[in-house]
Design an enzyme around this catalytic site. Structure first.
Site: not given
Length: 319
Positions: A45, A74, A83, A107, A120, A198, A208, A210, A259
Site C-alpha cells: 500500500q 460520473d 480497494d 472514469h 488496508n 482540459n 466549473a 458557475y 478530473s
C-alpha cells in the site's frame, strides 16, 4: 434531450476526450512517467504523492470522512474493485434507474479511488477512506451524457441529503437546465466541486464556471500547471499529474487531468465536514458552501500572479 458534449478531464496526457470522440483503450490516453510500480500495489500500500502533498493524513487520527455523504457524478463505479469497501453505496443510475451504476468506462472508478480507496494493506489510500460514497451514473460507456440525466442525478442528491457532489466533467456552454439545477443544489446546502475543462489554455467550461461551484484545476508535484489546464473561472489548484488511482479492471493506473484534481478537493472537504469545529463551522450552517470556500481559501498557497488568478485560482490547497 439530445446528448450534450461532455469533456472528461482524466485518462490523458495529450488527448482530450469529448462526448463525440471514440473511446480508445486506456493505454492510448496518456504517457505514464511510471512514478510508481503499479504491479507492487497488489501486495503493497502507498499514499500517492498528491494525497501526501495536501497533508490529508494530518487529520486521519480524528477524521477519515466517516458519515459524510459524497456523490461522484460520473460513469459509475467498479463495485468489485478490491480497494473499495462497504462504504461504497448503491447510488443511482440516472441513465437507467433500474440498473446499478456500474462503470463500463473506467472514469468514475478512477475519480472515486482518489477519495475512497481503503486504508488496508495494498493499493492506495484515499483522502477520506471512510466516506459514504454514492456513485451517480450520468455518463455512458462512451463518456456521453445528457444534461437531463445530470439534472436528475442532482435531484436525487438533494432528495437523499448528499453533502458534496463531485463532477469531474465539463461542457463548453452554459445551459439553463444545468445552471438552474446546480443553483438548486447549492441553495439546498450541497457543496458542488467540478473539474475545469482540459482545454489547453481554453475556457474552463461548465459547471466549473458557475459562480456557486468550486472549480478545480490540475498541477504537478512542483506546483506547475498541467499542460491540459484551462484559463478562466478557476477557484483552486490540486494534484492532477502522475496520479495513481483505482482502475475498472481491479487494478491501478497512473494518469493526469483535471478530473483527478477535483476529487482531491472533494476529499479534503469531506474531512473538514467530519470535524467541523476544528474549522469553525457550526452544525446548522446555512451558508455552508460559502464558508467551505473561505476555509479552502485560507488553506491555499498562492501560485502564479499574486492573489486569485485565471490559471491557479486562489492557489494550492493543503492542510
Amino acid at each position: 434531450m439530445k446528448k450534450g458534449r461532455i469533456f472528461l478531464g482524466v485518462l490523458l496526457l495529450i488527448v482530450v476526450i469529448t462526448a463525440w470522440n471514440i473511446f480508445w483503450g486506456h493505454k492510448n490516453f496518456y504517457m505514464s512517467k511510471n512514478l510508481v510500480n503499479l504491479d507492487t500495489l497488489k501486495t503493497k500500500q502507498i499514499i500517492p504523492w498528491g494525497i501526501k502533498s495536501i497533508k490529508a493524513s494530518t487529520l486521519w487520527s480524528k477524521a477519515t470522512g466517516k458519515g459524510v455523504k459524497v456523490a461522484i457524478m460520473d460513469s459509475g463505479i467498479d463495485f468489485k474493485h478490491p480497494d473499495f469497501g462497504k462504504n461504497i453505496k448503491e447510488g443511482y443510475n440516472a441513465i437507467d434507474p433500474m440498473q446499478l451504476p456500474k462503470d463500463n468506462l473506467g472514469h468514475g472508478t478512477l475519480v472515486s479511488g482518489v477519495i475512497a480507496a481503503q486504508n488496508n494493506e495494498f493499493g492506495i489510500v484515499g483522502i477520506a477512506p471512510d466516506v459514504e460514497l454514492y456513485p451517480i451514473k450520468v455518463l455512458d460507456n462512451f463518456g456521453e451524457g445528457e444534461i437531463s440525466a445530470i439534472a436528475n442525478g442532482v435531484e436525487w442528491c438533494i432528495k437523499n441529503k448528499i453533502q458534496i457532489i463531485n463532477m469531474s466533467f465539463a461542457i463548453p456552454k452554459d445551459t439553463p437546465l444545468l445552471r438552474n439545477t446546480i443553483t438548486k443544489a447549492v441553495d439546498a446546502g450541497i457543496i458542488v466541486v467540478a473539474s475545469a475543462n482540459n482545454s489547453y489554455c481554453g475556457e474552463a467550461g461548465y459547471p466549473a464556471s458557475y459562480i456557486k461551484v468550486i472549480s478545480v484545476t490540475a498541477v504537478d508535484n512542483r506546483f506547475r500547471i498541467c499542460k491540459t489546464a484551462p484559463r478562466g473561472k478557476i477557484d483552486f489548484s490540486a494534484p492532477g499529474v502522475g496520479i495513481v488511482s483505482t482502475s475498472s479492471n481491479g487494478g491501478y493506473e497512473e494518469l493526469l487531468g483535471t478530473s483527478l484534481a477535483a476529487p482531491h478537493i472533494t476529499g479534503l472537504i469531506a474531512l473538514i465536514l467530519q470535524d467541523p469545529q476544528k474549522f469553525g463551522l457550526s452544525e446548522n450552517n446555512v451558508n455552508l458552501p460559502d464558508d467551505i470556500y473561505n476555509i479552502l481559501k485560507s488553506l491555499s498557497k498562492d501560485l502564479g500572479e499574486k492573489g486569485k488568478d485565471r490559471i491557479f485560482g486562489e492557489g494550492f490547497v493543503a492542510l
